[in-house]
Design a protein around this motif. Structure first.
Motif, mmCIF file in Angstrom:
data_model
loop_
_atom_site.group_PDB
_atom_site.id
_atom_site.type_symbol
_atom_site.label_atom_id
_atom_site.label_comp_id
_atom_site.label_asym_id
_atom_site.label_seq_id
_atom_site.Cartn_x
_atom_site.Cartn_y
_atom_site.Cartn_z
ATOM 1 N N THR A 233 0.844 -1.208 0.000
ATOM 2 C CA THR A 233 0.000 0.000 0.000
ATOM 3 C C THR A 233 0.879 1.258 0.000
ATOM 4 O O THR A 233 0.606 2.218 -0.727
ATOM 5 N N ILE A 234 1.954 1.220 0.792
ATOM 6 C CA ILE A 234 2.855 2.392 0.846
ATOM 7 C C ILE A 234 3.447 2.643 -0.553
ATOM 8 O O ILE A 234 3.420 3.764 -1.068
ATOM 9 N N VAL A 235 3.931 1.565 -1.164
ATOM 10 C CA VAL A 235 4.555 1.701 -2.492
ATOM 11 C C VAL A 235 3.529 2.236 -3.496
ATOM 12 O O VAL A 235 3.819 3.162 -4.268
ATOM 13 N N ARG A 236 2.327 1.690 -3.444
ATOM 14 C CA ARG A 236 1.282 2.116 -4.401
ATOM 15 C C ARG A 236 0.925 3.591 -4.192
ATOM 16 O O ARG A 236 0.824 4.353 -5.152
ATOM 17 N N LYS A 237 0.784 4.007 -2.939
ATOM 18 C CA LYS A 237 0.392 5.404 -2.680
ATOM 19 C C LYS A 237 1.472 6.381 -3.159
ATOM 20 O O LYS A 237 1.169 7.430 -3.702
ATOM 21 N N ILE A 238 2.734 5.997 -2.945
ATOM 22 C CA ILE A 238 3.818 6.906 -3.382
ATOM 23 C C ILE A 238 3.889 6.924 -4.914
ATOM 24 O O ILE A 238 4.070 7.976 -5.528
ATOM 25 N N LYS A 239 3.686 5.776 -5.521
ATOM 26 C CA LYS A 239 3.713 5.704 -6.986
ATOM 27 C C LYS A 239 2.643 6.619 -7.585
ATOM 28 O O LYS A 239 2.857 7.298 -8.585
ATOM 29 N N ARG A 240 1.471 6.644 -6.931
ATOM 30 C CA ARG A 240 0.353 7.444 -7.449
ATOM 31 C C ARG A 240 0.422 8.911 -7.048
ATOM 32 O O ARG A 240 -0.424 9.709 -7.473
ATOM 33 N N ALA A 241 1.367 9.247 -6.167
ATOM 34 C CA ALA A 241 1.414 10.634 -5.660
ATOM 35 C C ALA A 241 1.545 11.607 -6.829
ATOM 36 O O ALA A 241 2.271 11.349 -7.797
ATOM 37 N N VAL A 242 0.828 12.708 -6.711
ATOM 38 C CA VAL A 242 0.853 13.723 -7.766
ATOM 39 C C VAL A 242 2.233 14.372 -7.812
ATOM 40 O O VAL A 242 2.768 14.779 -6.781
ATOM 41 N N THR A 243 2.825 14.400 -9.015
ATOM 42 C CA THR A 243 4.058 15.192 -9.167
ATOM 43 C C THR A 243 3.725 16.314 -10.138
ATOM 44 O O THR A 243 2.577 16.477 -10.524
ATOM 45 N N ASP A 244 4.710 17.052 -10.543
ATOM 46 C CA ASP A 244 4.409 18.233 -11.346
ATOM 47 C C ASP A 244 5.064 18.072 -12.703
ATOM 48 O O ASP A 244 5.874 17.174 -12.918
ATOM 49 N N SER A 245 4.725 18.972 -13.613
ATOM 50 C CA SER A 245 5.338 18.839 -14.940
ATOM 51 C C SER A 245 6.827 19.181 -14.846
ATOM 52 O O SER A 245 7.275 19.789 -13.877
ATOM 53 N N GLY A 246 7.571 18.779 -15.829
ATOM 54 C CA GLY A 246 9.024 18.992 -15.827
ATOM 55 C C GLY A 246 9.715 17.715 -15.400
ATOM 56 O O GLY A 246 9.051 16.720 -15.072
ATOM 57 N N ASP A 247 11.056 17.705 -15.413
ATOM 58 C CA ASP A 247 11.739 16.487 -14.993
ATOM 59 C C ASP A 247 12.915 16.764 -14.070
ATOM 60 O O ASP A 247 13.638 15.874 -13.667
ATOM 61 N N ARG A 248 13.115 18.055 -13.728
ATOM 62 C CA ARG A 248 14.212 18.386 -12.821
ATOM 63 C C ARG A 248 13.789 18.201 -11.368
ATOM 64 O O ARG A 248 12.698 18.632 -10.985
ATOM 65 N N ILE A 249 14.671 17.548 -10.600
ATOM 66 C CA ILE A 249 14.322 17.349 -9.187
ATOM 67 C C ILE A 249 14.823 18.542 -8.376
ATOM 68 O O ILE A 249 16.024 18.766 -8.250
ATOM 69 N N GLU A 250 13.888 19.317 -7.869
ATOM 70 C CA GLU A 250 14.245 20.542 -7.135
ATOM 71 C C GLU A 250 13.083 20.947 -6.232
ATOM 72 O O GLU A 250 11.933 20.571 -6.473
ATOM 73 N N TYR A 251 13.423 21.718 -5.189
ATOM 74 C CA TYR A 251 12.377 22.323 -4.374
ATOM 75 C C TYR A 251 11.901 23.560 -5.108
ATOM 76 O O TYR A 251 12.719 24.385 -5.524
#
Ligand code: TYM
Length: 330
Positions: A217-235
């Protein structure tokens, strides 16, 4: 030298989510060594929202929460850990403090406004007086510090105002408590709507990770977590979903935000989610196992609760006597 005192509490809402854990409980466990700590299950506060639920549900939620916090690392030989309703002085001091709090200042509390809107069929007087009971919780033990997530900041400010007013009206009685919020994790956001606070009252079960969720369940919830457009990892303010995942990574790993951005500099969003899942699973699995074990130890848990309440009562009684005397009660 005498240790300074810490107080905090949590409502018994069944299981806790990683927001409660990272914003509050994880820090409580760390503070036990250094401070004179009191931690409570705020079961009286829960009555403000339990109009239609069964008494047996509240009872089992209280028991489960007690087991969960022990599983997270609270140690009853290092701290005083009890249920608020087991120490009668909480409601007695709350009554006195009600009389030293203005209607207008209680009405300004944003949580009261939010909760009244969400539960318009149950806007009870307890809900209104809720932060004053919270002030009583804190002031009863003369706490110097209150480790909480950012959502409790306004309530703490009210507690400080009440303490200052009382001290001025009579003579110095209460420490004016300071808030202790973690550098990262003070506000964990929803996984599905990252501009909203992670909350158990969210109808979308995918928006939060519970400490009782199994690994899949933890893995599934993180997989489905909303991310944003773009591909750079940054705050970034423009990337609330990604920033939230990075904060969760920081808080679990105890790495600085800069270090985490460094680690994932050339990674994809999918890789970040995979690493984060592995980290969260590794951290929560032993807690869950210990929680399941403790739930079977009914006699032991009951004894811990009783001993905790007795210990807390000892301190609480002294403060209540002092307050009664100052205001002129016999
Ligand atoms: P409660 O039960 O809602 O939450 C317990 C603790 O978890 C923190 N928290 C969060 N931290 C980070 N991100 C989130 N999304 C998140 N959601 C919750 C809260 O800030 C809190 O520290 N009124 C209190 C309980 C209480 C109390 C007290 C706290 C009663 N008396 C005296 C401090 C002192 C409450 O309902 O917390």
């Amino acid at each position: 030298m005498d240790k300074k005192t810490v107080f905090s509490a949590i409502q018994p809402t069944g299981s806790i989510h990683i927001g409660n854990y990272l914003g509050a409980v994880k820090n409580w466990c760390k503070l036990q060594d250094e401070y004179n700590c009191y931690f409570a299950i705020a079961d009286l506060h829960s009555l403000t929202t339990s109009l239609n639920s069964a008494a047996s549900l509240l009872r089992s939620n209280i028991f489960d929460m007690y087991c969960m916090l022990l599983a997270c690392g609270l140690n009853t030989s290092q701290c005083t850990f009890f249920c608020q309703s087991g120490v009668v002085q909480h409601s007695q001091l709350a009554w006195v403090l009600n009389c030293y709090t203005q209607y207008g200042e209680a009405k300004r509390m944003t949580q009261f406004k939010d909760k009244s809107q969400k539960n318009s069929d149950n806007v009870n007087v307890g809900l209104f007086a809720y932060p004053i009971l919270q002030a009583a919780d804190i002031l009863l033990y003369n706490a110097h510090y209150v480790p909480i997530g950012i959502d409790q900041k306004q309530h703490l400010e009210l507690s400080r105002n009440i303490a200052e007013r009382f001290n001025q009206r009579y003579s110095p009685t209460f420490n004016v408590p300071d808030l202790l919020i973690p550098k990262v994790g003070a506000k964990i956001f929803s996984l599905t709507e990252p501009l909203q606070k992670m909350s158990k009252s969210d109808e979308n079960l995918n928006s939060y990770i519970l400490l009782t969720d199994d690994n899949d369940t933890i893995v599934r919830k993180i997989k489905r977590a909303v991310t944003d457009s773009g591909d750079r990892i940054e705050y970034s303010k423009d990337k609330p979903g990604l920033s939230n995942l990075l904060s969760i990574y920081c808080a679990f790993s105890e790495c600085s935000p800069a270090k985490v951005v460094d680690i994932f500099e050339s990674a994809s969003y999918a890789q970040l989610k995979e690493e984060l899942s592995a980290l969260v699973v590794a951290h929560l699995e032993p807690i869950r196992t210990e929680y399941q074990r403790l739930k079977l130890e009914k006699t032991f848990i009951k004894r811990c609760m009783e001993e905790g309440a007795d210990k807390a009562c000892h301190t609480a009684k002294k403060m209540l006597d002092k307050v009664y005397k100052k205001v002129g009660l016999m």
